[in-house]
Design an enzyme around this catalytic site. Structure first.
Site, PDB file in Angstrom:
ATOM      1  N   GLU A  92       0.860  -1.195   0.000  1.00  0.00           N
ATOM      2  CA  GLU A  92       0.000   0.000   0.000  1.00  0.00           C
ATOM      3  C   GLU A  92       0.893   1.240   0.000  1.00  0.00           C
ATOM      4  O   GLU A  92       1.937   1.267   0.642  1.00  0.00           O
ATOM      5  CB  GLU A  92      -0.878  -0.008   1.262  1.00  0.00           C
ATOM      6  CG  GLU A  92      -1.830   1.187   1.326  1.00  0.00           C
ATOM      7  CD  GLU A  92      -2.692   1.186   2.588  1.00  0.00           C
ATOM      8  OE1 GLU A  92      -2.237   0.669   3.633  1.00  0.00           O
ATOM      9  OE2 GLU A  92      -3.818   1.710   2.523  1.00  0.00           O
ATOM     10  N   LYS A 104      -9.644   1.700  -2.740  1.00  0.00           N
ATOM     11  CA  LYS A 104      -9.949   1.170  -1.394  1.00  0.00           C
ATOM     12  C   LYS A 104     -11.397   1.470  -1.041  1.00  0.00           C
ATOM     13  O   LYS A 104     -11.822   2.642  -1.090  1.00  0.00           O
ATOM     14  CB  LYS A 104      -8.989   1.837  -0.400  1.00  0.00           C
ATOM     15  CG  LYS A 104      -8.990   1.278   0.996  1.00  0.00           C
ATOM     16  CD  LYS A 104      -7.921   2.032   1.807  1.00  0.00           C
ATOM     17  CE  LYS A 104      -7.548   1.367   3.090  1.00  0.00           C
ATOM     18  NZ  LYS A 104      -6.409   2.046   3.748  1.00  0.00           N
ATOM     19  N   CYS A 111      -5.506  -3.028   2.382  1.00  0.00           N
ATOM     20  CA  CYS A 111      -5.305  -2.884   3.826  1.00  0.00           C
ATOM     21  C   CYS A 111      -6.581  -3.026   4.660  1.00  0.00           C
ATOM     22  O   CYS A 111      -7.034  -4.142   4.881  1.00  0.00           O
ATOM     23  CB  CYS A 111      -4.578  -1.573   4.110  1.00  0.00           C
ATOM     24  SG  CYS A 111      -3.670  -1.663   5.684  1.00  0.00           S
TER      25      CYS A 111
END
Ligand code: AKG
Length: 312
Positions: free
Chosen positions: A50, A119, A160
């Site tokens: 990330e 994300k 994440c």
């Protein structure tokens, strides 16, 4: 099984635990060098962490953000093409239409972009005395699930914090993904507590069944998944930046690959390094056969549904 199919049933995953600093050009050139190293050691699919081109922090995102295509994605495209690998390009802060996103771009071995995952769950947490982080102060959330096909298997992508949401992995599993990849950057509080645990937990999702599930997709209304695939146990990989005690956000490191039995088959320390894992899809099939939870599911007692938003 044909020779080709047999050959495809195994492939090598390489996870680059990159040292990320404040100089973007250094991050990019280091990433390029390590993708080359990974390919040279047999990596067919390479995963970056990330925020690989920028320090991780809300005060950095706008400064390092790029449009796509842009400097970072051009470099990744070249790296994928020159090394003939599938490249899951970690994530970068992306600027689009006056908004910022945390976006993962995936490239094929021809260097073409095959996927963009923004994300979908922003990292907004507050653990008193330990860590407060509010990605939503500067970032907007994506609104699509993201899977891509390779000659080896289908791959699901999250970034994440996305790993904390079981439903995402469950839907990927139902769509036939055999590998889930999560560029991530856990920290010194949640890293030791949850990083490996979540990764190991993600593979025990209930997979295919015979219903139809609808999931919201803000751009296109919502997506309908036909749950034909009989997938349960998965391989799961996470890629973290290397740990840098001097940065404002100290990443946990310990990039990891877990097999469908729940075993850690490859794990980095805290420094910059590339780790490798041989993904064996026959082994995955064997595990699914040995513990056949897909066939044993009690559809008469429960089912998974998702809240519907947008058009049907
Ligand atoms: O979920 C966590 O504990 C960490 C998540 C994170 O660092 C992120 O989403 O970037």
């Amino acid at each position: 099984m044909s020779t080709l199919a047999k050959a495809m049933s195994k492939f090598r995953l390489a996870v680059v635990q990159l040292q990320v600093g404040g100089v973007k050009a250094d991050n990019l050139s280091r990433a390029k060098r390590l993708v080359k190293e990974a390919a040279g050691r047999g990596g067919n699919l390479v995963l970056l962490p990330e925020c690989f081109n920028s320090p991780y922090g809300t005060s950095f995102f706008s400064q390092y953000a790029e449009r796509i295509p842009g400097e970072s994605t051009e470099l990744l495209s070249e790296a994928a093409r020159e090394n003939q690998v599938y490249l899951v390009g970690g994530s970068i802060p992306e600027e689009d239409g006056g908004k910022l996103y945390n976006s993962c771009i995936v490239f094929g071995p021809d260097g073409k972009i095959i996927l963009k995952h923004r994300k979908i769950h922003l990292f907004d947490i507050d653990v008193p005395g330990k860590i407060r982080f509010q990605e939503s102060e500067t970032l907007s959330a994506g609104d699509t699930l993201s899977m891509f096909e390779t000659p080896f298997c289908k791959v699901g992508v999250g970034i994440c914090y996305d790993i904390r949401f079981a439903e995402l992995a469950q839907l990927y599993s139902r769509q036939g993904c055999q590998l889930l990849v999560y560029p991530g950057a856990f920290n010194m509080t949640t890293g030791p507590a949850h990083w490996e645990l979540l990764q190991r937990a993600r593979l025990i999702f209930i997979g295919g069944d015979h219903e139809t599930v609808k999931t919201p997709n803000f751009r296109h209304g919502y997506m309908t998944f036909d749950r034909e695939a009989v997938d349960n146990q998965l391989y799961v990989a996470t890629a973290s930046p290397a740990r840098d005690e001097s940065s404002s956000y100290v990443a946990w490191g310990h990039s990891t690959v877990v097999n469908p039995w729940g075993e850690v088959i490859s794990k980095a320390g805290t420094e910059e390094e590339v780790i490798y894992a041989d993904i064996d899809l026959q082994y995955l099939a064997d595990v699914r056969q040995q513990i056949p939870i897909t066939a044993q599911r009690r559809h008469d007692l429960y089912s998974v549904t998702s809240v519907q938003r947008g058009n049907s």
